[in-house]
Scaffold this motif. Structure first.
Motif, PDB file in Angstrom:
ATOM      1  N   GLY A  48       0.824  -1.198   0.000  1.00 16.85           N
ATOM      2  CA  GLY A  48       0.000   0.000   0.000  1.00 16.85           C
ATOM      3  C   GLY A  48       0.855   1.244   0.000  1.00 16.85           C
ATOM      4  N   ARG A  49       0.166   2.368  -0.200  1.00 12.11           N
ATOM      5  CA  ARG A  49       0.829   3.665  -0.127  1.00 12.11           C
ATOM      6  C   ARG A  49       0.177   4.420   1.014  1.00 12.11           C
ATOM      7  N   SER A  50       0.970   5.223   1.709  1.00 14.08           N
ATOM      8  CA  SER A  50       0.422   5.827   2.907  1.00 14.08           C
ATOM      9  C   SER A  50      -0.554   6.939   2.552  1.00 14.08           C
ATOM     10  N   PHE A  51      -1.370   7.241   3.511  1.00 16.09           N
ATOM     11  CA  PHE A  51      -2.519   8.132   3.419  1.00 16.09           C
ATOM     12  C   PHE A  51      -2.158   9.510   2.870  1.00 16.09           C
ATOM     13  N   LYS A  52      -1.076  10.068   3.365  1.00 15.82           N
ATOM     14  CA  LYS A  52      -0.790  11.468   3.069  1.00 15.82           C
ATOM     15  C   LYS A  52       0.421  11.609   2.151  1.00 15.82           C
ATOM     16  N   TYR A  53       1.498  10.901   2.464  1.00 16.96           N
ATOM     17  CA  TYR A  53       2.757  11.112   1.735  1.00 16.96           C
ATOM     18  C   TYR A  53       3.012  10.057   0.658  1.00 16.96           C
ATOM     19  N   HIS A  54       2.089   9.124   0.521  1.00 20.01           N
ATOM     20  CA  HIS A  54       2.255   8.066  -0.484  1.00 20.01           C
ATOM     21  C   HIS A  54       3.555   7.303  -0.311  1.00 20.01           C
ATOM     22  N   ARG A  55       3.950   7.094   0.937  1.00 15.07           N
ATOM     23  CA  ARG A  55       5.144   6.273   1.180  1.00 15.07           C
ATOM     24  C   ARG A  55       4.769   4.810   0.986  1.00 15.07           C
ATOM     25  N   PRO A  56       5.671   4.023   0.439  1.00 13.15           N
ATOM     26  CA  PRO A  56       5.368   2.606   0.289  1.00 13.15           C
ATOM     27  C   PRO A  56       5.240   1.951   1.668  1.00 13.15           C
ATOM     28  N   ARG A  57       4.287   1.073   1.807  1.00 13.10           N
ATOM     29  CA  ARG A  57       4.073   0.415   3.099  1.00 13.10           C
ATOM     30  C   ARG A  57       3.845  -1.080   2.912  1.00 13.10           C
ATOM     31  N   GLY A  58       4.348  -1.834   3.866  1.00 13.37           N
ATOM     32  CA  GLY A  58       4.088  -3.264   3.904  1.00 13.37           C
ATOM     33  C   GLY A  58       3.283  -3.570   5.147  1.00 13.37           C
ATOM     34  N   PRO A  59       2.847  -4.797   5.307  1.00 13.96           N
ATOM     35  CA  PRO A  59       2.047  -5.119   6.488  1.00 13.96           C
ATOM     36  C   PRO A  59       2.881  -5.005   7.759  1.00 13.96           C
ATOM     37  N   TRP A  60       2.245  -4.598   8.818  1.00 14.15           N
ATOM     38  CA  TRP A  60       2.928  -4.511  10.110  1.00 14.15           C
ATOM     39  C   TRP A  60       2.421  -5.588  11.058  1.00 14.15           C
ATOM     40  N   GLY A  61       1.100  -5.756  11.074  1.00 17.16           N
ATOM     41  CA  GLY A  61       0.502  -6.728  11.996  1.00 17.16           C
ATOM     42  C   GLY A  61      -0.141  -7.864  11.229  1.00 17.16           C
ATOM     43  N   ALA A  62      -0.427  -8.955  11.932  1.00 17.16           N
ATOM     44  CA  ALA A  62      -0.965 -10.141  11.275  1.00 17.16           C
ATOM     45  C   ALA A  62      -2.488 -10.212  11.361  1.00 17.16           C
ATOM     46  N   TRP A  63      -3.102  -9.286  12.033  1.00 17.66           N
ATOM     47  CA  TRP A  63      -4.563  -9.356  12.169  1.00 17.66           C
ATOM     48  C   TRP A  63      -5.137  -7.952  12.158  1.00 17.66           C
ATOM     49  N   ILE A  64      -6.238  -7.704  12.854  1.00 13.48           N
ATOM     50  CA  ILE A  64      -6.968  -6.435  12.743  1.00 13.48           C
ATOM     51  C   ILE A  64      -6.159  -5.206  13.159  1.00 13.48           C
ATOM     52  N   GLU A  65      -5.024  -5.399  13.813  1.00 12.97           N
ATOM     53  CA  GLU A  65      -4.251  -4.237  14.242  1.00 12.97           C
ATOM     54  C   GLU A  65      -3.401  -3.670  13.112  1.00 12.97           C
ATOM     55  N   ASP A  66      -3.325  -4.380  11.968  1.00 17.11           N
ATOM     56  CA  ASP A  66      -2.427  -3.903  10.915  1.00 17.11           C
ATOM     57  C   ASP A  66      -2.947  -2.608  10.296  1.00 17.11           C
ATOM     58  N   PRO A  67      -2.114  -1.564  10.279  1.00 18.21           N
ATOM     59  CA  PRO A  67      -2.580  -0.289   9.741  1.00 18.21           C
ATOM     60  C   PRO A  67      -2.329  -0.111   8.240  1.00 18.21           C
ATOM     61  N   ASN A  68      -1.543  -0.966   7.633  1.00 16.11           N
ATOM     62  CA  ASN A  68      -0.982  -0.641   6.318  1.00 16.11           C
ATOM     63  C   ASN A  68      -1.621  -1.332   5.123  1.00 16.11           C
ATOM     64  N   ALA A  69      -1.907  -2.612   5.253  1.00 16.37           N
ATOM     65  CA  ALA A  69      -2.375  -3.352   4.089  1.00 16.37           C
ATOM     66  C   ALA A  69      -3.893  -3.182   3.953  1.00 16.37           C
ATOM     67  N   VAL A  70      -4.285  -2.061   3.354  1.00 18.61           N
ATOM     68  CA  VAL A  70      -5.702  -1.747   3.175  1.00 18.61           C
ATOM     69  C   VAL A  70      -6.024  -1.887   1.694  1.00 18.61           C
ATOM     70  N   PHE A  71      -6.991  -2.736   1.368  1.00 16.64           N
ATOM     71  CA  PHE A  71      -7.266  -3.064  -0.039  1.00 16.64           C
ATOM     72  C   PHE A  71      -8.718  -2.787  -0.415  1.00 16.64           C
ATOM     73  N   ASN A  72      -8.904  -2.480  -1.694  1.00 13.69           N
ATOM     74  CA  ASN A  72     -10.227  -2.609  -2.293  1.00 13.69           C
ATOM     75  C   ASN A  72     -10.298  -4.022  -2.852  1.00 13.69           C
ATOM     76  N   VAL A  73     -11.295  -4.762  -2.448  1.00  8.93           N
ATOM     77  CA  VAL A  73     -11.349  -6.157  -2.872  1.00  8.93           C
ATOM     78  C   VAL A  73     -12.633  -6.402  -3.649  1.00  8.93           C
ATOM     79  N   THR A  74     -12.482  -7.074  -4.795  1.00 12.94           N
ATOM     80  CA  THR A  74     -13.641  -7.412  -5.624  1.00 12.94           C
ATOM     81  C   THR A  74     -13.721  -8.929  -5.746  1.00 12.94           C
ATOM     82  N   LEU A  75     -14.918  -9.442  -5.577  1.00  7.81           N
ATOM     83  CA  LEU A  75     -15.124 -10.874  -5.782  1.00  7.81           C
ATOM     84  C   LEU A  75     -16.517 -11.054  -6.369  1.00  7.81           C
ATOM     85  N   ASP A  76     -16.595 -11.718  -7.497  1.00  6.91           N
ATOM     86  CA  ASP A  76     -17.881 -11.973  -8.166  1.00  6.91           C
ATOM     87  C   ASP A  76     -18.698 -10.687  -8.307  1.00  6.91           C
TER      88      ASP A  76
END
Lengths: 932, 88, 168
Positions: A48-76
């Protein structure tokens, strides 16, 4: 590839591969993966890219606490914005897109924004309100900042079911403590519900080799089986997102992707919070680089999903949890170096690709840096319920303190980080026994942000807030945590600061030289994790969002080509016919004045006041004296609020000595009924007054116009309809085709009118008969729109349209009861207060407009002369009257009654109109037609 | 969502209730002289206390008007009693 | 001033029996519904149905308030104040549309619309269900329920119940 799938292990089902894509590229994961674990298994790191500065980001946490890996997801075809990738279970065919990045997270064209960071610090936007001009920046900021894009297409069938339930013990969290307390309580015979937000319960147990002599999997399965055998319920993939008043817990139960979660409102006698704890970041320069991750998350990825986060791993941890984690990662094949983060200044090396970490000037090459700044218990629900927090110096964390009634916290959520201790605590709490002593073996060296440090040190990853932003806020005196939060937007992103709030307030504490507990926390509010609005709306959507009341005669109106619309909460005919309503309404008005109109008046209130004190009660409720009515007589009157303002108007009929019929406005029936019930029970003898609302038992058809008598006579109603036998404002009982009817001679048009009420199940026959009789004479059905022209011509008001929140009856020319009535009545004293006696009150008047001139716009202000004239009132009703041949209006005007005959200017959106003030009655002022 | 104890029906969802005012305010006898100050007090002055409060509520489904004591901070309900017995 | 005739589904006040997912819903037409209020009405009509009593007879009374019942299929009585009995009487036969709901999932369906439990008795059968003010009680059998819905809201109430039922 730095991260990879291990050869074995984890809870995933390796026999079930799932295909998916991320930013257009195809990947494969397994059943049981999250989107993030599957991407990590494929070596993807920038998510992902960060909210304001568009810095590259990777996941930080493995569950709901992760702030970085936010996706738009499409299925069917179903697209959901802002999915937490770390907590979205992988399904085959998913297309995930990183948010705030174009064309992809790895190559974001706006990445250069980061170079402008010096000018985009905290409060940048607020400052542009003052200088130079926020309009210059707003569009740009709106385009560039933000997370996912909203797809405005509705997802078919995306609606939440909402259920209510109850249990004796509700346990939030299915980790070690939660499972133990649930089993013990269920086996003690209590009705238990255990809620866990993972698909597979067990919390962080899978990181362990064994639990009470069993493998973690066997132990978890045993507990679940025992809970269910004892009658307990287990709900997985279900988030307890809030605790509300009186121990109502809101649960969001996830279904398949693209379906709305189901809302459970569970009322629990006791809530046990076993929600665990999360690892917190360490604040250092460039600590947001992809590859800097939570140590605990790396262990979760390994234990649950069989994913090893890196090859050459540097571990920075200030606490005693590091040792088992390092062993686990090393055993899985990683090259692990432990580094003491308390040695000195820390800096991540490399950019999009992490090269290592430098601590106190010493460089440690690594492809992955795992950090652990200590455990933060998840106490959100504790605070929702009003529980207090206490600062624990030893654990450097806020722990549950003073307990809300019927609630308990156990396990890691309570700071009990050791397994044995947590299990013993859980079992003791289940049995209402004292908790075990001691605080366990967990140790840490305090490690918080150091103000004045060099480099860009990230505090809030999701909202791009750095240590420098917090320092700036402190310099500008936004030092209270609530101000700090709003000025810097710290903790205001969808994750609500799960990983950032502690570091933020610790930084503020350090800047001010205060202790962390002195700075305090911001308010924890539901939901714990973001929930779709559909969760809350449930079935109340579309036609059921605000369902209208439906007329018994709706089918007849539809057959007569009625245009139906909402009027006061009812679906009613506005007019009859297709095409431009103007002509239909005019024709209906003309016909009603020349022949007769037939109107469905069924929504008119029909509230009966019955009992020996009914007479006294209606005198108290009404502005007018009602008790002087004889049975069969009707009077027009007002109900006031205790402030003397008009609440409702309408007619009241005396049916017999102990029985009155209140015909209140159609839209006010429920309100009037509650008003009557309140006064009945407060200050009156409720054993001698009874209020029956029979509005919907009866339907009412009104015939109005010069030929009304002939039409009613055609029904063979055994009643003398002559003016002498049946004068205006009287009521008679009779029958239609063998069914009793009540006929009232009251008029809302100024013409001869009969209101015929019949039990609703016979209304269709009555309507048909009147319509047929009317048609022979040239009458027609009329809708509400024509009615409102007819009543305006006569100067009859509509409450709430021609009156406002301060109108009193004497403003409408009904001043006599105010002067003469002796009995007490609701609002009486208010009619003689200073405000009521002012001579500049707004009074109801009419406005006559010359033929050919435009009608006054409703809402136009009545103004005096001059450059900036003051508003003296406004137009409330306006129609072009065909009957009179010119436009007419009603309105409220200061001193209006004394200004009859004057010219007045109405101002509306820059245009001026003129009219002559007149008495508010344009039609049959002598009442000849009314009394015909 | 709160659960309010209707004196007649027992505990019900807060959606079924309507706040009717603070308890203990008597309507002045308006057939006698009531000073503007006295009337203004009756209309406008609210105690709006923090903590233990006594209020009048209506259970809309059964129209019971009753006095309820509750804690405006913790939202704990302390007691409820029909207003009609109160008045007697 | 809007022509919304097509926005709102037409209805004619009749609903065909609905059967799905272990739920049956149908309208029923009691011959008479009478509102009777009075200071000691509950002792006049002992055995008035409360929650979760089961009404079994053809003629019965519903406990609505401390001073009001709804008599279902009672004798015809004149409307108004009965001084001798100290009762206010109103024929309300057409005020409420009556639905019979039954089946093994009936209670589940009802729990979608209110915080409801057979273990939590309540004296009045008047309730807020899915936002509608209804009289709800058990009728005929363990899994039988009867609802009296204000006539003008019968259509949206029916829509709500059936839409929810197919999702069970």
């Amino acid at each position: 590839m730095t991260s990879r799938r291990t050869a074995e292990g984890g809870l995933i089902d390796r026999s079930r591969p799932l295909q998916f894509s991320f930013d257009g590229k195809s990947y494969q994961g397994f059943k049981g993966d999250t989107l993030v674990s599957a991407l990590l298994a494929n070596g993807v790191r920038v998510m992902g890219r960060s909210f304001k500065y568009h810095r590259p980001r990777g996941p930080w946490g493995a569950w709901i606490e992760d702030p970085n890996a936010v996706f738009n997801v499409t299925l069917d075809g179903a697209e959901l914005p802002n999915c937490l990738g770390a907590a979205t279970m992988l399904e085959t065919g998913m297309e995930a897109r990183s948010v705030n990045a174009f064309p992809s997270a790895r190559f974001d064209l706006k990445g250069g924004l980061d170079l402008l960071h010096r000018w985009l610090g905290a409060g940048f936007y607020y400052k542009t309100f003052i200088w130079p001009d926020w309009h210059l920046f707003e569009p740009m900021i709106r385009r560039m900042a933000g997370l996912g894009e909203l797809n405005t297409d509705l997802i078919d069938g995306y609606a939440s079911d909402q259920l209510h339930d109850h249990c004796e013990v509700l346990i939030v969290g299915g980790g070690a403590a939660g499972l133990a307390v649930a089993r013990a309580a269920a086996e003690a015979g209590q009705d238990v519900v255990l809620v866990d937000d993972h698909d597979v319960a067990g919390g962080r147990l899978y990181q362990l080799d064994s639990v009470e002599g069993q493998t973690p999997r066997d132990w978890v399965d045993d507990q679940l089986a025992a809970i269910e055998a004892a009658g307990g319920r287990v709900m997985t993939a279900t988030t307890a997102f809030g605790v509300f008043d009186h121990r109502l817990v809101g649960l969001a139960q996830q279904g398949a992707f693209g379906t709305a979660p189901r809302l459970w409102r569970i009322r629990a006698d006791r809530i046990v919070l076993a929600s665990g704890a999360i690892d917190r970041p360490i604040t250092f320069a460039d600590n947001d680089r992809p590859g800097v991750m939570s140590l605990d998350a790396a262990c979760e990825w390994l234990a649950r999903y069989g994913v090893l986060a890196g090859r050459d791993i540097a571990v920075l941890s200030n606490n005693s949890f590091a040792a088992p984690a390092v062993r686990m990662l090393a055993r899985a094949g990683a090259n692990v170096t432990e580094i003491d983060p308390t040695d000195g200044a820390i800096r991540a090396l490399g950019g999009k690709r992490l090269k290592g970490v430098e601590v106190a000037g010493k460089r440690h090459p690594a492809d992955t840096v795992l950090v652990s700044g200590g455990m933060t218990p998840l106490v959100h629900l504790w605070r929702h319920a009003g529980g207090k927090l206490d600062w624990c110096e030893q654990r450097q964390a806020f722990l549950p303190g003073a307990t809300p009634e019927g609630m308990a916290a156990i396990g890691a959520a309570n700071g009990s980080f050791d397994l044995d201790h947590a299990l013993a605590e859980a079992r003791a709490v289940a049995r209402h026994e004292p908790r075990p002593d001691g605080t366990g073996t967990y140790r840490l060296t305090p490690l918080w942000p150091k103000p004045g440090s060099k480099g860009r040190q990230w505090i809030d990853f999701q909202h791009d807030v750095t240590l420098k932003d917090i320092e700036l806020a402190a310099r500008e005196n936004y030092v209270s945590v609530e101000h700090l939060k709003r000025y810097t937007t710290l903790g205001m992103a969808p994750d609500q600061g799960k990983t950032s709030n502690m570091a933020g307030l610790a930084a503020m504490a350090a800047i001010q030289g205060r202790a962390i507990p002195e700075v305090g926390t911001t308010t924890f509010r539901p939901p714990f994790v973001p929930q779709p609005i559909a969760l809350y709306s449930g079935p109340h959507a579309g036609q059921l969002y605000h369902p209208l009341k439906r007329l018994t005669l709706e089918a007849q109106h539809r057959a007569a080509n009625a245009a139906l619309g909402e009027y006061g909460g009812w679906l009613r005919p506005g007019w009859y016919g297709s095409g431009d309503p103007k002509f239909h309404i005019r024709d209906e008005v003309v016909t009603a004045r020349k022949v007769a109109g037939i109107l469905d008046a069924s929504p008119l209130g029909k509230i009966e006041v019955i009992g020996p004190d009914a007479e006294r009660f209606v005198d108290f409720i009404y502005y007018n004296t009602v008790s002087t009515l004889k049975p069969g007589q009707i009077r027009y009157g007002f109900m006031l609020t205790e402030r003397g303002h008009i609440m409702d108007d309408g007619v009241i009929a005396r049916l017999d000595r102990n029985r009155f019929l209140i015909s209140c406005s159609s839209s006010h029936t429920d309100h009037v009924r509650a008003h009557l019930e309140t006064w009945r029970q407060d200050g009156n003898d409720p054993d001698r007054i009874f209020i029956h609302d029979l509005t919907q038992a009866w339907s009412t058809v009104t015939v109005t116009g010069p030929k009304a008598r002939d039409i009613v006579a055609a029904l063979d109603i055994p009643l003398d309809l002559s003016a002498g036998a049946f004068p205006h404002m009287t009521l008679h009982y009779s029958s239609f085709d063998g069914t009793p009817v009540r006929i009232a001679r009251v008029s809302f048009t100024g013409d001869l009118s009969y209101e015929i009420s019949i039990r609703s199940s016979r209304a269709a026959d009555l309507w048909q008969a009147l319509a047929a009789a009317g048609e022979k004479l040239g009458a027609c059905p009329v809708g509400i729109e024509a009615l409102s022209v007819l009543r305006a011509e006569k100067g009859y008001i509509l409450i709430g349209k021609d009156t406002e929140g301060e109108t009193m009856p004497h403003d409408l020319g009904f001043g006599i009861p105010r002067q003469k009535k002796r009995a007490a009545f609701v609002g009486d004293r208010s009619l003689h207060m200073e405000g009521a006696n002012r001579d500049d009150r707004k009074q109801l008047v009419g406005f006559s407009v010359e033929p050919g001139a435009p009608a006054l716009p409703v809402g136009a202000h009545l103004v005096g002369e001059g450059e900036r004239p003051r508003s003296q009132g406004y137009v409330t009703t306006s129609h072009d009257s065909t009957t009179l041949g010119h436009p007419i209006a009603l309105g409220l005007l200061e001193r209006g009654a004394d200004r009859i005959g004057e010219r007045v200017t109405a101002w509306h959106q820059g245009q001026r109109f003129t009219a002559t003030i007149c008495a508010p009655c344009f039609f049959d002022a002598e009442g000849e037609r009314l009394h015909a | 969502m709160q659960l309010f104890p209707c004196p007649f029906c027992g505990p019900r969802d807060e959606h079924e209730f309507h706040f009717a005012g603070e308890a203990g305010k008597a309507r002045p006898d308006t057939t006698r002289t009531v000073s503007p100050e006295g009337w203004a007090h009756y209309l406008n002055d609210q105690r709006n206390e923090k903590g233990r409060v006594r209020e009048v509520w209506m259970h809309l489904t059964c129209s019971e008007l009753f006095a309820m004591e509750r804690d405006s901070v913790t939202m704990e309900v302390l007691s409820s009693a029909p207003l009609r017995e109160d008045a007697q | 001033m809007r022509d919304d005739r097509h926005r709102w589904a037409a209805h004619d006040g009749r609903w065909p029996r609905f059967d799905a997912q272990g739920i049956s819903l149908a309208t029923t037409e009691p011959e008479r519904q009478t509102l009777i209020s009075g200071p000691s009405i509950l002792s006049h009509y002992p055995g008035a149905i409360e929650w979760p009593d089961i009404a079994t007879d053809d003629s019965y009374s519903l406990c609505l308030r401390r001073d009001r019942i709804l008599r279902v299929n009672g004798l015809e009585m004149p409307d108004g104040w009965n001084q001798e009995q100290e009762q206010a009487v109103s024929d309300a036969s057409d005020a409420y549309t009556v639905f019979d709901l039954s089946g093994p999932k009936a209670l589940d369906l009802l729990k979608h619309g209110a915080e409801l439990s057979l273990q939590k008795p309540s004296r009045s059968v008047a309730r807020n269900l899915f936002g509608f003010g209804v009289f709800l009680y058990r009728y005929g059998a363990e899994d039988g329920y009867r609802l009296h819905v204000p006539r003008a809201q019968a259509h949206p109430a029916w829509q709500t119940l059936t839409r929810q039922a197919v999702r069970l």
